[in-house]
Design an enzyme around this catalytic site. Structure first.
Site, PDB file in Angstrom:
ATOM      1  N   ASN A  60       0.811  -1.228   0.000  1.00 55.22           N
ATOM      2  CA  ASN A  60       0.000   0.000   0.000  1.00 55.22           C
ATOM      3  C   ASN A  60       0.841   1.274   0.000  1.00 55.22           C
ATOM      4  OD1 ASN A  60       0.740  -0.821   2.593  1.00 55.22           O
ATOM      5  ND2 ASN A  60      -0.950   0.256   3.549  1.00 55.22           N
ATOM      6  N   GLY A  99       1.728  -5.927   7.271  1.00 49.63           N
ATOM      7  CA  GLY A  99       0.865  -6.591   6.301  1.00 49.63           C
ATOM      8  C   GLY A  99      -0.431  -7.021   6.948  1.00 49.63           C
ATOM      9  N   THR A 115      -1.544 -12.990   7.788  1.00 55.81           N
ATOM     10  CA  THR A 115      -0.127 -13.254   7.498  1.00 55.81           C
ATOM     11  C   THR A 115       0.705 -13.082   8.768  1.00 55.81           C
ATOM     12  OG1 THR A 115      -0.549 -12.259   5.339  1.00 55.81           O
ATOM     13  CG2 THR A 115       1.739 -12.721   5.869  1.00 55.81           C
ATOM     14  N   GLU A 123       3.131  -5.138  12.406  1.00 61.20           N
ATOM     15  CA  GLU A 123       2.190  -4.014  12.240  1.00 61.20           C
ATOM     16  C   GLU A 123       1.126  -4.521  11.277  1.00 61.20           C
ATOM     17  OE1 GLU A 123       0.062  -1.377  11.243  1.00 61.20           O
ATOM     18  OE2 GLU A 123       1.637  -0.523   9.985  1.00 61.20           O
ATOM     19  N   CYS A 134      -3.342   1.502   6.439  1.00 58.81           N
ATOM     20  CA  CYS A 134      -3.801   0.836   7.659  1.00 58.81           C
ATOM     21  C   CYS A 134      -4.378   1.834   8.657  1.00 58.81           C
ATOM     22  CB  CYS A 134      -2.671   0.028   8.276  1.00 58.81           C
ATOM     23  SG  CYS A 134      -1.195   1.005   8.568  1.00 58.81           S
TER      24      CYS A 134
HETATM   25  O1  TXE Z   1      -1.062  -8.831   2.482  1.00 59.51           O
HETATM   26  P1  TXE Z   1       0.041  -9.817   2.975  1.00 59.51           P
HETATM   27  P2  TXE Z   1      -2.092  -9.038   1.292  1.00 59.51           P
HETATM   28  C1  TXE Z   1      -4.341  -6.176   4.886  1.00 59.51           C
HETATM   29  C2  TXE Z   1      -5.487  -5.714   3.996  1.00 59.51           C
HETATM   30  C3  TXE Z   1      -5.362  -6.602   2.826  1.00 59.51           C
HETATM   31  C4  TXE Z   1      -4.981  -7.895   3.506  1.00 59.51           C
HETATM   32  C5  TXE Z   1      -4.295  -8.876   2.622  1.00 59.51           C
HETATM   33  O2  TXE Z   1      -6.701  -5.938   4.641  1.00 59.51           O
HETATM   34  O3  TXE Z   1      -6.556  -6.730   2.114  1.00 59.51           O
HETATM   35  O4  TXE Z   1      -4.085  -7.495   4.520  1.00 59.51           O
HETATM   36  O5  TXE Z   1      -3.317  -8.226   1.865  1.00 59.51           O
HETATM   37  C6  TXE Z   1       4.341 -11.080   2.552  1.00 59.51           C
HETATM   38  N1  TXE Z   1       5.678 -15.236   5.231  1.00 59.51           N
HETATM   39  N2  TXE Z   1      -3.141  -5.370   4.726  1.00 59.51           N
HETATM   40  O6  TXE Z   1      -2.513 -10.446   1.142  1.00 59.51           O
HETATM   41  O7  TXE Z   1      -0.067 -11.136   2.313  1.00 59.51           O
HETATM   42  C7  TXE Z   1       3.849 -10.585   1.219  1.00 59.51           C
HETATM   43  O8  TXE Z   1       4.596 -11.141   0.172  1.00 59.51           O
HETATM   44  C8  TXE Z   1       6.328 -14.085   5.047  1.00 59.51           C
HETATM   45  C9  TXE Z   1      -2.894  -4.408   5.754  1.00 59.51           C
HETATM   46  O9  TXE Z   1      -1.508  -8.402   0.116  1.00 59.51           O
HETATM   47  O10 TXE Z   1       0.041  -9.764   4.453  1.00 59.51           O
HETATM   48  C10 TXE Z   1       4.046  -9.084   1.375  1.00 59.51           C
HETATM   49  O11 TXE Z   1       5.412  -8.751   1.171  1.00 59.51           O
HETATM   50  N3  TXE Z   1       5.856 -13.070   4.315  1.00 59.51           N
HETATM   51  C11 TXE Z   1      -1.565  -3.831   5.663  1.00 59.51           C
HETATM   52  C12 TXE Z   1       3.686  -8.868   2.840  1.00 59.51           C
HETATM   53  O12 TXE Z   1       3.789 -10.146   3.461  1.00 59.51           O
HETATM   54  C13 TXE Z   1       4.651 -13.238   3.747  1.00 59.51           C
HETATM   55  C14 TXE Z   1      -0.912  -3.688   4.373  1.00 59.51           C
HETATM   56  C15 TXE Z   1       2.266  -8.326   3.078  1.00 59.51           C
HETATM   57  O13 TXE Z   1       1.342  -9.124   2.367  1.00 59.51           O
HETATM   58  C16 TXE Z   1       3.912 -14.425   3.903  1.00 59.51           C
HETATM   59  C17 TXE Z   1      -1.243  -4.744   3.445  1.00 59.51           C
HETATM   60  C18 TXE Z   1       4.477 -15.444   4.691  1.00 59.51           C
HETATM   61  N4  TXE Z   1       3.848 -16.603   4.912  1.00 59.51           N
HETATM   62  C19 TXE Z   1      -2.352  -5.515   3.648  1.00 59.51           C
HETATM   63  N5  TXE Z   1       2.740 -14.288   3.223  1.00 59.51           N
HETATM   64  C20 TXE Z   1      -1.147  -2.813   6.664  1.00 59.51           C
HETATM   65  N6  TXE Z   1      -1.066  -3.186   7.930  1.00 59.51           N
HETATM   66  O14 TXE Z   1      -0.861  -1.690   6.299  1.00 59.51           O
HETATM   67  C21 TXE Z   1       2.746 -13.060   2.657  1.00 59.51           C
HETATM   68  N7  TXE Z   1       3.908 -12.420   2.966  1.00 59.51           N
END
Ligand code: TXE
Length: 484
Positions: free
Chosen positions: A153, A229, A233, A251, A285
């Protein structure tokens, strides 16, 4: 500086293809077309990055804060020098308007490096004297090799928010940007080369979360993980890291309340509430997605937010005229659409927005554009008000008493940020104390001082970033007790 069509890993100071030779498609969300390739890295690439970091650690951790600070300030200067190229790359990769990436994302990435490059010069630790007996002094040493994993984001903004304090404190880093927005991290690698960052100090490995990201979290030599993220996750990462006793900073998501009392400055509140609702397409977020308004001004607020939301221009991120660009991916667009459908099934009324934009320009027709939506009539316990949508969607509802507002605000599993609008100072302090969130903004939003603790409570995360909190996270405290 050009955004190449083949992104490469940055390992041991070199830009290189993944060991497997496999690449993934990278989409431009504004057109829905593939515009570059990104390494589909796996544990072999992570191992190379760890080897490089291990070799770099002795000299980077011992070269002294002045030297580390100097290199980091050069990186900051180069981010500033390449502002336009970085902003354009960020917009193309993420779909956000270029005016936003050039005024917020990239300047903030520069500030992150500048802030921690200088903060480390002022970092100190404690001494505890036991009278007539001994002196205890605490030293804060780098952890060693640390992992930084960031989301899509605010790509370069959040990537550097983690990397900068990790490097400043003398750690070597294995970092992974989101596979959805890898381009500015790739450009940062080129900047690090130009700035003379020694090989292996920072390694950037691109790829999928479950593959590359998981390999970073699994690696026994990576002793700390800083992650931003999704909450799910974060849960997976915590489950992997906890048995290895890794230090964790998570976070995660939010479902942030925005409480508006009738005595607020209505115009200022309205301007800021539009930003806190729809900035970056609601993909921050910290965005306030549940808006609670004191009943005497509810109808006026409702009318105003619907009118202003309808006026927002959604379109080509490269145009100066747009307020909102494209959503980050097709999957994310579909996720948001599914919540709009759910909101109606749960009895909500969509007052405006929620439609796919029908563009005149042919090349934008397959982009991921949605008109921002305002929803009314939903109770706190429905899924629409409980789950993170992370898009240009807000729900609005009236309240009658302060107690009711606090209960509504605290009524989810999340606790990242809250926003409060009132001109009554007593009420502001009273309510702020009772809100279950790591951050409370009173009569403002996203006003960021990089020295302050940043993070959430409940399912919004563990630990704090920012200022001293980050410098402490990336160091191990060692107490030396010296008897005299
Ligand atoms: O995030 P992911 P996604 C929220 C928001 C969004 C939802 C899913 O609601 O719709 O999360 O988004 C890495 N081990 N936020 O699926 O997967 C991934 O490659 C290690 C809130 O896109 O959590 C990326 O680099 N790493 C948020 C990072 O994690 C892993 C911002 C974030 O992706 C992994 C984004 C694993 N097993 C989404 N799986 C905020 N807090 O600002 C994924 N990743």
């Amino acid at each position: 500086m050009t955004a190449d069509t083949t992104i490469l890993n940055y390992i041991n100071g070199n830009l290189q293809a993944p060991q497997s030779g496999r690449f993934l498609d990278n989409y431009d969300p504004s057109t829905g077309s593939i515009y570059s390739q990104i390494p589909d890295s796996d544990s072999q690439d992570v191992q190379l990055a760890v080897d490089a970091a291990r070799n770099a650690f002795p000299s980077w951790s011992s070269c002294g804060v002045q030297e580390r600070s100097r290199v980091m300030l050069r990186i900051a200067d180069l981010i500033s020098k390449n502002l336009d190229a970085l902003a354009k790359a960020e917009s193309q990769d993420n779909g956000k308007p270029m005016w936003l990436s050039s005024s917020v994302d990239i300047p903030r990435a520069e500030s992150n490096f500048r802030f921690f490059a200088t903060a480390i010069l002022h970092f100190s630790s404690e001494a505890h004297r036991m009278e007539q007996l001994a002196i205890n002094y605490t030293i804060r040493q780098p952890i060693g090799i640390v992992g930084c994993i960031s989301p899509w984001n605010l790509p370069l903004y959040l990537f550097t928010w983690k990397i900068a304090p990790a490097l400043a404190t003398g750690n070597c880093v294995v970092a992974k940007p989101s596979e959805l927005t890898p381009m500015t991290a790739y450009l940062l690698a080129k900047i690090c080369q130009e700035a003379g960052l020694p090989p292996g100090v920072l390694n950037i490995v691109h790829g999928l979360g479950g593959n590359t990201g998981q390999a970073i979290v699994d690696h026994p030599e990576i002793k700390a993980i800083s992650f931003t993220g999704g909450t799910q996750t974060g849960r997976t990462i915590a489950a992997t890291a906890a048995p290895m006793f890794k230090k964790l900073s998570l976070e995660l998501g939010g479902k942030n309340p925005n409480i508006i009392f009738a005595d607020c400055d209505f115009d200022e509140m309205m301007d800021t509430t539009m930003r806190s609702s729809f900035s970056n397409n609601g993909q921050i977020c910290l965005c306030g997605s549940r808006i609670y308004v004191e009943r005497p001004i509810y109808d006026r607020f409702r009318e105003e937010i619907v009118k202003r939301t309808r006026d927002l221009k959604v379109g080509n991120p490269l145009s100066e005229q747009v307020d909102l660009g494209a959503l980050v991916s097709k999957a994310h667009l579909e996720k948001i659409q599914s919540y709009l459908k759910l909101a109606q099934e749960e009895g909500g009324q969509i007052l405006c927005g929620g439609a796919i934009i029908d563009h005149k320009e042919a090349h934008l027709r397959n982009g991921y554009y949605l008109s921002p939506a305002v929803i009314e009539g939903l109770p706190i316990h429905c899924r629409t008000n409980q789950e993170e949508i992370f898009g240009p969607v807000v729900t609005i509802a009236p309240f009658d008493t302060e107690e009711e507002a606090i209960a509504l605000a605290n009524g989810t599993v999340y606790g990242l940020a809250s926003t409060l609008w009132t001109s009554n100072l007593q009420r502001a302090t009273r309510v702020a104390e009772q809100l279950q969130s790591g951050i409370v903004w009173v009569n403002c939003w996203m006003l960021r001082d990089l020295r302050t603790p940043f993070g959430g409570v409940k399912n919004s995360g563990v630990g704090r970033e920012g200022g001293l909190e980050a410098l402490r996270f990336f160091t191990e405290a060692k107490n030396v007790c010296l008897k005299y």
